[in-house]
Write a protein that holds these residues in place. Structure first.
Motif, short mmCIF file in Angstrom:
data_model
loop_
_atom_site.label_atom_id
_atom_site.label_comp_id
_atom_site.label_asym_id
_atom_site.label_seq_id
_atom_site.Cartn_x
_atom_site.Cartn_y
_atom_site.Cartn_z
N LEU A 51 -2.52 5.44 7.41
CA LEU A 51 -3.09 6.01 6.45
C LEU A 51 -2.43 4.79 5.57
N HIS A 52 -3.26 3.39 4.72
CA HIS A 52 -4.01 2.43 3.62
C HIS A 52 -4.42 2.76 3.39
N GLU B 128 0.65 -1.12 -0.12
CA GLU B 128 0.23 -0.09 -0.21
C GLU B 128 0.81 1.50 0.18
N PRO B 129 1.59 1.64 -1.39
CA PRO B 129 2.67 2.79 -0.96
C PRO B 129 2.42 3.61 -0.87
N ARG C 53 1.45 -7.54 1.12
CA ARG C 53 0.36 -7.49 2.81
C ARG C 53 1.14 -7.33 3.78
N GLU C 54 1.54 -8.65 3.97
CA GLU C 54 2.59 -8.84 5.34
C GLU C 54 3.69 -8.27 5.49
N PRO D 249 -8.19 3.72 -3.13
CA PRO D 249 -8.44 2.72 -4.05
C PRO D 249 -7.24 2.85 -4.64
N SER D 250 -7.28 1.18 -4.44
CA SER D 250 -5.95 0.61 -4.51
C SER D 250 -5.55 0.75 -6.22
N SER D 251 -6.40 0.38 -7.10
CA SER D 251 -7.27 0.78 -8.34
C SER D 251 -7.07 1.63 -9.22
N ALA D 252 -6.82 2.77 -8.18
CA ALA D 252 -6.92 4.46 -8.90
C ALA D 252 -5.35 4.82 -9.00
#
Ligand SMILES: [Zn+2]
Length: 248
Positions: A137-138, A60-61, A98-99, A223-226
């Motif tokens: 922040l995620h 999640e950069p 993630r981990e 949203p990671s897709s954005a």
């Protein structure tokens, strides 16, 4: 994507230039996990205190990059006392998982930590608490827009709505009635002030922060897709608006 070592170098350079001190909390596989501290200037009363963290999940950069922007452009107000952890999980960041390297989800490990990263961040939070505002922040790989979790001692969600309205100017919100298994309304998952954090053993960072003092906490999810620029802009907008509202 920035390598964690390049990311750390960049954060270090800009944070020193902008008046932050740096503290190494621990090292994992040669990567330092560090916190940044800046004392509030010019405040007549004891300054309000804000905690911000990012990068608990390595894939999640947007969170770490938003912190880099906030530090590099010196966007965080100088009247506050700030405690910032820019990258909690550098091994996950390096591998895009993630981990952490050991395969553990650090955001389920803040009650009785079994990992060096969560243990070090827990010790920092325990020594620095209480805060007036805290932000984690995620990102979410499944959501279609930005949303956030809120826990706050006052049940009025007007503050959260104002934050979301600032975020929406940078990109869409997720208006699903249920997000990640919780009922949501207008991109907000609102935990009541007496939310039963003790009922869970696998505490996320938010529960640890809230257990130390009843204050306003938001967990921000882009949203990671954005596009990455949009996700970073949404995080930055949320952080700055939350600070304006809760720590004027
Ligand atoms: Zn996450």
């Amino acid at each position: 994507m920035l390598h964690p070592r390049r990311f750390s170098e960049s954060i270090s350079k800009h944070s020193l230039r902008n008046g932050y001190s740096q503290q190494t909390l621990c090292e994992v596989s040669g990567y330092p996990i560090f916190s940044l501290h800046r004392l509030g200037k010019g405040a007549a009363r004891p300054p309000l205190r804000v905690y911000v963290s990012a990068g608990v999940h390595g894939d999640e950069p947007a969170g770490p990059l938003a912190i880099l922007k906030l530090i590099e452009e010196d966007l965080l107000p100088h009247h506050l006392e700030l405690v910032v952890v820019p990258l909690v999980n550098p091994t996950g960041f390096a591998s895009g998982t993630r981990e952490n390297q050991a395969g553990h989800d650090l955001n389920r490990d803040f009650r009785t930590p079994q990992n060096a990263e969560s243990s070090a961040v827990k010790a920092l939070i325990e020594s620095e608490a209480p805060f007036d505002l805290s932000l984690s922040l995620h990102e979410d790989w499944e959501s279609t827009g930005f949303y956030m979790y809120s826990i706050s001692p006052d049940s009025n969600d007007r503050s959260a709505r104002e934050i979301l309205s600032a975020v929406e100017r940078q990109g869409p919100l997720d208006h699903s009635p249920e997000i990640d298994g919780s009922p949501a309304s207008g991109a907000l998952i609102d935990r009541p002030a007496d939310f039963d954090i003790d009922g869970r053993q696998d505490w996320p960072e938010a529960f640890l922060l809230y257990s130390k003092s009843r204050h306003a906490h938001y967990t921000l999810e882009t949203p990671s897709s954005a596009p990455i620029e949009q996700r970073v802009a949404q995080h930055v907008a949320a952080v700055l608006r939350a600070i304006e509202i809760h720590c004027p």
